[in-house]
Design an enzyme around this catalytic site. Structure first.
Site, PDB file in Angstrom:
ATOM      1  N   ARG A 118      -7.756  -0.480   1.312  1.00  0.00           N
ATOM      2  CA  ARG A 118      -8.294  -1.752   0.823  1.00  0.00           C
ATOM      3  C   ARG A 118      -8.814  -1.625  -0.604  1.00  0.00           C
ATOM      4  NH1 ARG A 118     -12.480  -2.041   5.729  1.00  0.00           N
ATOM      5  NH2 ARG A 118     -10.740  -0.936   6.692  1.00  0.00           N
TER       6      ARG A 118
ATOM      7  N   LYS B 295       0.865  -1.186   0.000  1.00  0.00           N
ATOM      8  CA  LYS B 295       0.000   0.000   0.000  1.00  0.00           C
ATOM      9  C   LYS B 295       0.898   1.232   0.000  1.00  0.00           C
ATOM     10  CE  LYS B 295      -3.236   2.568   3.023  1.00  0.00           C
ATOM     11  NZ  LYS B 295      -4.144   2.528   4.187  1.00  0.00           N
TER      12      LYS B 295
ATOM     13  N   LYS C  38     -10.137  12.843   8.106  1.00  0.00           N
ATOM     14  CA  LYS C  38      -9.601  12.479   9.414  1.00  0.00           C
ATOM     15  C   LYS C  38      -9.610  13.697  10.333  1.00  0.00           C
ATOM     16  CE  LYS C  38      -6.337   8.849   8.055  1.00  0.00           C
ATOM     17  NZ  LYS C  38      -6.924   7.718   8.775  1.00  0.00           N
TER      18      LYS C  38
ATOM     19  N   ASP D 259       1.553   6.409   5.447  1.00  0.00           N
ATOM     20  CA  ASP D 259       0.635   5.445   4.841  1.00  0.00           C
ATOM     21  C   ASP D 259       1.229   4.812   3.567  1.00  0.00           C
ATOM     22  OD1 ASP D 259      -1.713   4.211   5.526  1.00  0.00           O
ATOM     23  OD2 ASP D 259      -2.996   5.491   4.291  1.00  0.00           O
TER      24      ASP D 259
ATOM     25  N   GLU E 152      -9.552   3.587   2.394  1.00  0.00           N
ATOM     26  CA  GLU E 152      -9.128   3.666   0.993  1.00  0.00           C
ATOM     27  C   GLU E 152      -8.053   2.637   0.645  1.00  0.00           C
ATOM     28  OE1 GLU E 152      -7.736   5.281   3.366  1.00  0.00           O
ATOM     29  OE2 GLU E 152      -5.645   4.901   2.886  1.00  0.00           O
TER      30      GLU E 152
ATOM     31  N   ASP F 229     -12.147   6.942   4.044  1.00  0.00           N
ATOM     32  CA  ASP F 229     -10.895   6.749   4.779  1.00  0.00           C
ATOM     33  C   ASP F 229     -10.483   5.270   4.793  1.00  0.00           C
ATOM     34  OD1 ASP F 229      -8.676   7.448   6.181  1.00  0.00           O
ATOM     35  OD2 ASP F 229      -9.697   7.725   8.111  1.00  0.00           O
TER      36      ASP F 229
HETATM   37  N1  BES Z   1      -4.147   4.531   6.890  1.00  0.00           N
HETATM   38  C1  BES Z   1      -5.233   4.275   7.745  1.00  0.00           C
HETATM   39  C2  BES Z   1      -4.889   3.280   8.866  1.00  0.00           C
HETATM   40  C3  BES Z   1      -3.881   3.729   9.890  1.00  0.00           C
HETATM   41  C4  BES Z   1      -4.300   4.210  11.102  1.00  0.00           C
HETATM   42  C5  BES Z   1      -2.539   3.585   9.655  1.00  0.00           C
HETATM   43  C6  BES Z   1      -3.376   4.586  12.059  1.00  0.00           C
HETATM   44  C7  BES Z   1      -1.608   3.961  10.595  1.00  0.00           C
HETATM   45  C8  BES Z   1      -2.024   4.453  11.805  1.00  0.00           C
HETATM   46  C9  BES Z   1      -6.405   3.683   6.956  1.00  0.00           C
HETATM   47  O1  BES Z   1      -6.512   4.092   5.648  1.00  0.00           O
HETATM   48  C10 BES Z   1      -7.643   4.103   7.667  1.00  0.00           C
HETATM   49  O2  BES Z   1      -7.872   5.278   7.739  1.00  0.00           O
HETATM   50  N2  BES Z   1      -8.387   3.140   8.175  1.00  0.00           N
HETATM   51  C11 BES Z   1      -9.571   3.419   8.897  1.00  0.00           C
HETATM   52  C12 BES Z   1     -10.598   2.396   8.499  1.00  0.00           C
HETATM   53  C13 BES Z   1     -11.982   2.709   8.991  1.00  0.00           C
HETATM   54  C14 BES Z   1     -12.549   3.912   8.257  1.00  0.00           C
HETATM   55  C15 BES Z   1     -12.855   1.496   8.761  1.00  0.00           C
HETATM   56  C16 BES Z   1      -9.253   3.307  10.382  1.00  0.00           C
HETATM   57  O3  BES Z   1      -8.449   2.463  10.769  1.00  0.00           O
HETATM   58  O4  BES Z   1      -9.777   4.099  11.147  1.00  0.00           O
HETATM   59 ZN    ZN Z   2      -4.730   4.691   4.716  1.00  0.00          ZN
HETATM   60 ZN    ZN Z   3      -7.608   5.942   5.458  1.00  0.00          ZN
END
Ligand code: BES
Ligand code: ZN
Ligand code: ZN
Length: 496
Positions: free
Chosen positions: A335, A249, A261, A272, A333, A331
């Site tokens: 996946r 990713k 966010k 990321d 994204e 967010d």
């Molecule tokens: N890049 C983030 C995940 C992340 C969180 C990486 C903290 C490093 C530290 C990912 O794209 C994301 O935002 N995931 C969301 C998913 C949710 C919307 C289902 C998350 O983990 O809050």
């Molecule tokens: Zn992300």
């Molecule tokens: Zn995200």
């Protein structure tokens, strides 16, 4: 810190500004420590793991290690170098610490620790400091008095250097600010890497990805002024023992998109791109190590931003394999990007194993903590391969998070084949991985493992051999696994 080199000399024959001495298991009577016993105790040094004390007048820095296990020695070596990072000592020397004359794993860990602990990211400092060690000389003088096999020691040092430099290369990319490292820059880094070596590089732009029907990836990148890129690196030795694909990713920035966010959660989201950056580091090392394995690295390099052209919650996207996805949160994204890149990778290469690495979910960090990689998949074999390589070989921490059919149901959509988020607050690391599983084809089903590196990829304080910021998580584990596959056995250097 620049260089580690092995010298076929005894400690007292090596010139240096300072000597690093490891105190193992609080044993102050040991070789190289004995005569300083009283002084160390007076100074209040207890010999705890990673504790350091500098006896400058004696020309020695002591550091504690709980045992001569690879992970303890790696961490102690890193902390010794870190303790000298503000000093004006330029050259250090050190004995080797083997727990068995033929077992070189601890030496490799020592070399890794020295280089990983000496990592510094000063690209954005207007005044670059010259402080800290420049060279470390490792003596053939062995702590246990074992007779050592020089050629095998030299090879081990070389492997340690290649691995650690790959990790530091990955760290540099991840630490780079998002406006200096966007998808096109990642593609350029990949190209430059391949120019100088036995690696091929193919970059797909937006038009080509449209032809490939990668609508999910393209939707995520649409609102950014930086167009997405798909990067495919390959290393193809003759008569390879296995074919491995690694997908990363590469979100060069994740603002969350329209599901924006909160401010506190957006900081550090330059990290990321850690999975994609790890792919670059691994490809570099695989080529330098000349492994007899065909390795393909695929990176989805994309920036997730807001704007009039942004993709939206409620959109329905068609992924490369034809599955439709209801977007409920922009967010989630990573996946979406990985869905398309995984499909592309599987179509291009029929692999013996396919691994993906991603800072995929905050839920994984909540579940297993900051320091551990979450490992998931349908089948035990690829998951166990990763866990073995991490635990027994690389010193990285992993935890297996099992799939189950009840969590799977939480991804159901009323209007499309699947939702991009689940309908429950819990188990987010697993539901994200199960979403990815929808894009794994029959051939690869039992050959796939997903590594969620959201915790360890970027940590705001130093830990073990890792500095604050980017760590290069996943590089060492995958590399050790590829080396193990090259040997075709489960043996070799152990971390235990
Ligand atoms: N890049 C983030 C995940 C992340 C969180 C990486 C903290 C490093 C530290 C990912 O794209 C994301 O935002 N995931 C969301 C998913 C949710 C919307 C289902 C998350 O983990 O809050
Ligand atoms: Zn992300
Ligand atoms: Zn995200």
């Amino acid at each position: 810190m620049k260089r580690v080199k092995f010298y076929e000399k005894l400690l007292n024959e090596i010139e240096a500004d300072i000597e690093i001495v490891i105190v193992v298991a609080k044993n102050f009577d040991q070789r190289f420590v004995d005569e300083y016993h009283e002084l160390l105790q007076k100074a209040g040094f207890n010999g705890e793991q990673d504790e350091t004390i500098l006896l400058a007048e004696k020309g020695k820095l002591f550091v504690g290690a709980d045992s001569i296990n690879a992970s303890d020695i790696r961490s102690a070596s890193a902390n010794a170098v870190r303790a000298l990072s503000n000093s004006n000592f330029k050259i250090a020397k050190m004995a080797t610490y083997l727990n068995h004359p033929k077992c070189t794993s601890v030496l490799r860990a020592q070399v890794e620790g020295l280089l990983l602990g000496g990592y510094k990211f000063d690209r954005y400092k207007s005044k670059k400091s010259d402080k800290g060690l420049h060279k470390i000389r490792i003596s053939m003088e062995e702590y246990n008095g074992f007779e050592i096999d020089i050629p095998s020691i030299q090879r081990t040092v070389e492997k340690g250097i290649i691995g650690a430099e790959a990790v530091n290369f990955t760290r540099d990319i991840v630490n780079t600010a998002p406006d200096d490292c966007y998808p096109d820059i990642m593609a350029q880094i990949a190209k430059e890497l391949c120019d100088k070596r036995d690696l091929e590089c193919e970059i797909l732009d937006v038009e080509q990805m449209k032809e490939e029907k990668m609508e999910a990836l393209l939707a995520v990148g649409r609102a950014s002024r930086h167009e997405p890129k798909l990067i495919h690196l390959s290393y193809k030795p003759q008569n390879p023992k296995a074919v491995i694909s690694i997908v990363g990713k590469g979100l060069t920035y994740d603002s969350g998109g329209l599901s924006l966010k909160p401010a506190d959660f957006m900081v550090t989201m330059k990290s990321d791109k850690s999975g994609g950056s790890a792919v670059l580091g691994i490809m570099k090392a695989v080529e330098e190590l000349n492994l007899p394995i065909e390795v393909h690295g695929f990176i989805g390099a994309v920036e997730n931003m807001i704007g009039g052209d942004a993709y939206k919650p409620d959109d329905v996207l068609v992924a490369k394999n034809g599955k439709t996805i209801e977007v409920r949160n922009t967010d989630a994204e990573g996946r979406l990007v990985l869905a398309d890149v995984l499909c592309y990778a599987q179509e291009k290469v029929k692999a013996d194993y396919i691994f993906d690495m991603a800072t995929l979910t905050g839920a994984c960090v909540v579940g297993v903590g900051n320091y551990t990689i979450g490992v998931m998949g349908f089948d035990n074999d690829p998951v166990s391969q990763i866990i073995y390589a991490a635990d027994m070989l690389s010193g990285e921490l992993t935890a297996k998070l099992p799939f189950n059919r009840y969590l799977k149901k939480t991804l159901k959509s009323e209007i499309a084949d699947i939702c991009n988020i689940s309908n429950t607050r819990y188990g987010g690391a697993i539901t994200a991985a199960m979403f990815l599983g929808e894009f794994i084809d029959e051939h690869h089903k039992n050959r796939w493992a997903h590594l969620d590196i959201a915790g360890p990829a970027f940590v705001e304080h130093a830990w073990g051999e890792n500095p604050s910021g980017a760590t290069g998580a996943g590089v060492r584990t995958l590399l050790r696994l590829l080396e193990k596959m090259s040997r075709g056995d489960g043996h070799g250097e152990s971390d235990k």
